[in-house]
Design an enzyme around this catalytic site. Structure first.
Site, PDB file in Angstrom:
ATOM      1  N   SER A 124      39.962  46.390  40.150  1.00  0.00           N
ATOM      2  CA  SER A 124      38.931  47.019  39.323  1.00  0.00           C
ATOM      3  C   SER A 124      39.305  48.464  39.029  1.00  0.00           C
ATOM      4  CB  SER A 124      37.612  46.984  40.096  1.00  0.00           C
ATOM      5  OG  SER A 124      36.659  47.810  39.489  1.00  0.00           O
ATOM      6  N   TYR A 148      32.504  48.047  48.517  1.00  0.00           N
ATOM      7  CA  TYR A 148      33.122  47.148  47.527  1.00  0.00           C
ATOM      8  C   TYR A 148      34.424  47.745  47.008  1.00  0.00           C
ATOM      9  CZ  TYR A 148      34.167  45.127  42.962  1.00  0.00           C
ATOM     10  OH  TYR A 148      34.827  44.581  41.889  1.00  0.00           O
ATOM     11  N   LYS A 152      38.651  46.517  47.253  1.00  0.00           N
ATOM     12  CA  LYS A 152      39.664  46.381  46.195  1.00  0.00           C
ATOM     13  C   LYS A 152      40.881  47.243  46.528  1.00  0.00           C
ATOM     14  CE  LYS A 152      37.492  43.386  43.805  1.00  0.00           C
ATOM     15  NZ  LYS A 152      37.949  41.985  43.875  1.00  0.00           N
TER      16      LYS A 152
HETATM   17  P1  NAD Z   1      31.424  36.337  40.033  1.00  0.00           P
HETATM   18  O1  NAD Z   1      30.560  36.663  41.189  1.00  0.00           O
HETATM   19  O2  NAD Z   1      30.783  35.786  38.808  1.00  0.00           O
HETATM   20  O3  NAD Z   1      32.583  35.330  40.478  1.00  0.00           O
HETATM   21  C1  NAD Z   1      33.140  35.351  41.778  1.00  0.00           C
HETATM   22  C2  NAD Z   1      33.091  33.922  42.297  1.00  0.00           C
HETATM   23  O4  NAD Z   1      33.688  33.863  43.586  1.00  0.00           O
HETATM   24  C3  NAD Z   1      31.652  33.390  42.435  1.00  0.00           C
HETATM   25  O5  NAD Z   1      31.549  32.169  41.734  1.00  0.00           O
HETATM   26  C4  NAD Z   1      31.482  33.206  43.945  1.00  0.00           C
HETATM   27  O6  NAD Z   1      30.636  32.093  44.238  1.00  0.00           O
HETATM   28  C5  NAD Z   1      32.907  32.989  44.399  1.00  0.00           C
HETATM   29  N1  NAD Z   1      33.186  33.372  45.801  1.00  0.00           N
HETATM   30  C6  NAD Z   1      32.887  34.541  46.413  1.00  0.00           C
HETATM   31  N2  NAD Z   1      33.331  34.539  47.687  1.00  0.00           N
HETATM   32  C7  NAD Z   1      33.933  33.321  47.881  1.00  0.00           C
HETATM   33  C8  NAD Z   1      34.598  32.699  48.969  1.00  0.00           C
HETATM   34  N3  NAD Z   1      34.712  33.313  50.162  1.00  0.00           N
HETATM   35  N4  NAD Z   1      35.100  31.459  48.820  1.00  0.00           N
HETATM   36  C9  NAD Z   1      34.993  30.807  47.623  1.00  0.00           C
HETATM   37  N5  NAD Z   1      34.383  31.356  46.546  1.00  0.00           N
HETATM   38  C10 NAD Z   1      33.857  32.587  46.672  1.00  0.00           C
HETATM   39  O7  NAD Z   1      32.266  37.641  39.675  1.00  0.00           O
HETATM   40  P2  NAD Z   1      33.158  37.963  38.396  1.00  0.00           P
HETATM   41  O8  NAD Z   1      32.445  38.942  37.564  1.00  0.00           O
HETATM   42  O9  NAD Z   1      33.653  36.718  37.780  1.00  0.00           O
HETATM   43  O10 NAD Z   1      34.352  38.740  39.105  1.00  0.00           O
HETATM   44  C11 NAD Z   1      35.539  38.097  39.487  1.00  0.00           C
HETATM   45  C12 NAD Z   1      36.433  39.072  40.209  1.00  0.00           C
HETATM   46  O11 NAD Z   1      36.692  40.193  39.375  1.00  0.00           O
HETATM   47  C13 NAD Z   1      35.858  39.651  41.500  1.00  0.00           C
HETATM   48  O12 NAD Z   1      36.901  39.778  42.437  1.00  0.00           O
HETATM   49  C14 NAD Z   1      35.344  40.999  41.077  1.00  0.00           C
HETATM   50  O13 NAD Z   1      35.313  41.896  42.152  1.00  0.00           O
HETATM   51  C15 NAD Z   1      36.374  41.405  40.047  1.00  0.00           C
HETATM   52  N6  NAD Z   1      35.878  42.368  39.072  1.00  0.00           N
HETATM   53  C16 NAD Z   1      34.780  42.064  38.333  1.00  0.00           C
HETATM   54  C17 NAD Z   1      34.293  42.984  37.425  1.00  0.00           C
HETATM   55  C18 NAD Z   1      33.062  42.683  36.616  1.00  0.00           C
HETATM   56  O14 NAD Z   1      32.514  43.602  36.018  1.00  0.00           O
HETATM   57  N7  NAD Z   1      32.599  41.455  36.518  1.00  0.00           N
HETATM   58  C19 NAD Z   1      34.948  44.224  37.261  1.00  0.00           C
HETATM   59  C20 NAD Z   1      36.079  44.494  38.021  1.00  0.00           C
HETATM   60  C21 NAD Z   1      36.540  43.551  38.923  1.00  0.00           C
HETATM   61  C1  UD1 Z   2      29.879  49.165  37.835  1.00  0.00           C
HETATM   62  C2  UD1 Z   2      30.481  49.450  39.171  1.00  0.00           C
HETATM   63  C3  UD1 Z   2      31.972  49.151  39.131  1.00  0.00           C
HETATM   64  C4  UD1 Z   2      32.218  47.727  38.662  1.00  0.00           C
HETATM   65  C5  UD1 Z   2      31.547  47.557  37.309  1.00  0.00           C
HETATM   66  C6  UD1 Z   2      31.682  46.190  36.757  1.00  0.00           C
HETATM   67  C7  UD1 Z   2      29.078  51.253  40.054  1.00  0.00           C
HETATM   68  C8  UD1 Z   2      29.034  52.683  40.466  1.00  0.00           C
HETATM   69  N1  UD1 Z   2      30.244  50.829  39.527  1.00  0.00           N
HETATM   70  O1  UD1 Z   2      30.501  50.026  36.918  1.00  0.00           O
HETATM   71  O2  UD1 Z   2      32.531  49.311  40.400  1.00  0.00           O
HETATM   72  O3  UD1 Z   2      33.601  47.476  38.552  1.00  0.00           O
HETATM   73  O4  UD1 Z   2      30.146  47.838  37.452  1.00  0.00           O
HETATM   74  O5  UD1 Z   2      30.982  45.266  37.552  1.00  0.00           O
HETATM   75  O6  UD1 Z   2      28.121  50.514  40.206  1.00  0.00           O
HETATM   76  N2  UD1 Z   2      23.543  51.764  32.812  1.00  0.00           N
HETATM   77  C9  UD1 Z   2      22.293  52.156  32.373  1.00  0.00           C
HETATM   78  N3  UD1 Z   2      21.225  51.345  32.643  1.00  0.00           N
HETATM   79  C10 UD1 Z   2      21.337  50.189  33.348  1.00  0.00           C
HETATM   80  C11 UD1 Z   2      22.628  49.798  33.799  1.00  0.00           C
HETATM   81  C12 UD1 Z   2      23.702  50.622  33.521  1.00  0.00           C
HETATM   82  O7  UD1 Z   2      22.145  53.187  31.742  1.00  0.00           O
HETATM   83  O8  UD1 Z   2      20.334  49.498  33.588  1.00  0.00           O
HETATM   84  C13 UD1 Z   2      24.708  52.620  32.512  1.00  0.00           C
HETATM   85  C14 UD1 Z   2      25.406  53.127  33.755  1.00  0.00           C
HETATM   86  O9  UD1 Z   2      24.824  54.325  34.200  1.00  0.00           O
HETATM   87  C15 UD1 Z   2      26.829  53.297  33.244  1.00  0.00           C
HETATM   88  C16 UD1 Z   2      26.969  52.203  32.157  1.00  0.00           C
HETATM   89  O10 UD1 Z   2      25.639  51.845  31.809  1.00  0.00           O
HETATM   90  O11 UD1 Z   2      26.981  54.543  32.632  1.00  0.00           O
HETATM   91  C17 UD1 Z   2      27.704  50.981  32.645  1.00  0.00           C
HETATM   92  O12 UD1 Z   2      27.102  50.569  33.857  1.00  0.00           O
HETATM   93  P1  UD1 Z   2      27.532  49.218  34.608  1.00  0.00           P
HETATM   94  O13 UD1 Z   2      27.504  48.083  33.658  1.00  0.00           O
HETATM   95  O14 UD1 Z   2      26.701  49.122  35.840  1.00  0.00           O
HETATM   96  O15 UD1 Z   2      29.064  49.444  34.977  1.00  0.00           O
HETATM   97  P2  UD1 Z   2      29.792  50.670  35.723  1.00  0.00           P
HETATM   98  O16 UD1 Z   2      28.816  51.654  36.228  1.00  0.00           O
HETATM   99  O17 UD1 Z   2      30.860  51.148  34.839  1.00  0.00           O
END
Ligand code: NAD
Ligand code: UD1
Length: 337
Positions: A124, A148, A152
């Site tokens: 991330s 969290y 990572k």
């Molecule tokens: P998500 O929660 O939708 O998907 C993660 C999946 O992993 C879920 O379906 C959950 O049930 C499964 N899981 C968790 N722990 C497990 C375990 N021990 N064994 C088997 N399954 C397990 O999340 P996502 O948004 O699809 O994110 C996927 C990956 O990307 C994660 O590692 C997350 O940290 C990373 N990531 C996500 C974002 C984002 O904004 N969505 C941003 C940066 C990084």
């Molecule tokens: C958050 C996580 C980041 C993660 C990412 C994607 C934090 C500090 N960081 O990032 O680690 O990788 O999500 O899952 O939580 N906002 C509003 N109102 C809301 C929600 C969000 O104004 O109800 C604003 C936030 O202040 C931010 C932007 O929207 O400026 C994006 O927020 P968000 O979607 O939560 O993502 P990040 O904060 O970038």
């Protein structure tokens, strides 16, 4: 040969499964449904093939994992499975370290034991915190500000060390802010409870599940005062994983980090405007105080992704909002029936 997709029922995993299938790869999904449901697997199968393999298992269950590598001819792995809520991780640090580090270590060990060398890991942009220089490159200093984030950061280090001495090649993909959904509108993000992230919150306001958006801060040093992020369409992100596997198949990379972002920063107000255009009515909002722990602005330098993976994003903010809205409108309660 097949690619094992851990967390394959989740938001990014389900979209990546579709892109992998479209690219001609055999896919084996694994998930324990801790943050997803079987509805996502069924929807992926409907978009791809009813034969797509799915295993319900916890990645920390070594025996179950061993069985997966014995049963399927796996030669590459994409590791999405993790807990991902920043705020929740502060209250449940041990659960986060246990799940996110335990899964990564168990998986890497099983891969080495079964001679599987190619791994793509979900990292991330949270590892950059607030960078001094924007757009941020992979060379920027890394750290973390939440349990969290540390999972990572530590997973990256664990995999870097493993690749030094073991037969393992890993691409650490540092995602920026994934939003949007598959254009068919049958898979998408389905957060539990009230969403923490901006776009799911906006879309639940649009569909009438929530009353109004609260914008966290309008006094940042940005053009309109609201915070700026690099939003990336989840299908672009999914395609980046296919490119990463192709890159791993063509050369030994050791362990290398790659940003997956668009290189474009958008403010909260710009997202709200784009969402209003997609929905066709204004999204009601109020400005409130900054959210603690938020950074002011970040967007990616995506040049290394293009050079190393031959990948570049193609979808803009309007595409993201259109597709996210299409998913939310067609499935107001997500995968729940
Ligand atoms: P998500 O929660 O939708 O998907 C993660 C999946 O992993 C879920 O379906 C959950 O049930 C499964 N899981 C968790 N722990 C497990 C375990 N021990 N064994 C088997 N399954 C397990 O999340 P996502 O948004 O699809 O994110 C996927 C990956 O990307 C994660 O590692 C997350 O940290 C990373 N990531 C996500 C974002 C984002 O904004 N969505 C941003 C940066 C990084
Ligand atoms: C958050 C996580 C980041 C993660 C990412 C994607 C934090 C500090 N960081 O990032 O680690 O990788 O999500 O899952 O939580 N906002 C509003 N109102 C809301 C929600 C969000 O104004 O109800 C604003 C936030 O202040 C931010 C932007 O929207 O400026 C994006 O927020 P968000 O979607 O939560 O993502 P990040 O904060 O970038």
């Amino acid at each position: 040969m097949a690619v094992l997709v851990t967390g394959g029922a989740g938001y990014i995993g389900s979209h990546t499964a579709v892109s992998l299938h479209e690219a001609g790869r055999e896919v084996v999904l694994l998930d324990n449904f801790s943050n997803s449901s079987s509805g996502a697997v069924e929807a992926v199968r409907a978009l791809t093939t009813p034969d797509m393999a799915f295993i319900e298992a916890d990645l920390r269950d070594g025996e179950a994992l061993d069985g997966v590598f014995q049963r399927y001819d796996i030669d590459e792995v994409i590791h999405f499975a993790a807990f991902k809520a920043v705020g929740e991780s502060v209250g449940r640090p041990l659960d986060y370290y246990d799940n996110n580090l335990g899964s990564t270590i168990g998986l890497a060990k099983a891969m080495v034991q079964h001679g599987v060398e190619r791994l793509v890991f979900s990292s991330s942009c949270t590892v950059y915190g607030q960078p001094d220089t924007i757009p941020v490159t992979e060379a920027a200093p890394t750290g973390a500000e939440s349990p969290y984030g540390w999972t990572k950061y530590m997973s990256e280090q664990i995999l870097r060390d493993a690749c030094e001495s073991l037969p393992l090649n890993t691409i650490l993909l540092r995602y920026f802010n994934p939003v949007g959904a598959h254009p068919e509108g049958t898979i998408g993000e389905d957060p539990n409870g009230i969403p923490n992230n901006l776009v799911p919150f906006v879309m639940q306001v649009a569909v009438g599940r929530l009353e109004k958006l609260r914008i966290f801060g309008s006094d940042y040093d940005t053009p309109d005062g609201t915070a700026v992020r690099d939003y990336i369409h989840v299908v672009d992100l999914a395609e980046g994983h296919v490119s990463a596997l192709d890159a791993l198949a063509s050369e030994s990379v050791g362990c290398t980090a790659v940003n997956l972002g668009t290189g474009v920063g958008s403010s909260v107000l710009e997202v709200v405007e784009a969402a209003s255009r997609a929905v066709g009515t204004p999204i009601p909002y109020e400005i409130v105080d900054r959210r603690s722990g938020d950074i002011e602005k970040i967007w990616a330098d995506p040049a290394h992704a293009t050079a190393a993976l031959g990948w570049t994003s193609t979808r803009d903010l309007d595409d993201m909002m259109r597709d996210h809205w299409n998913w939310q409108r067609s499935n107001p309660n997500g995968f729940a029936v």
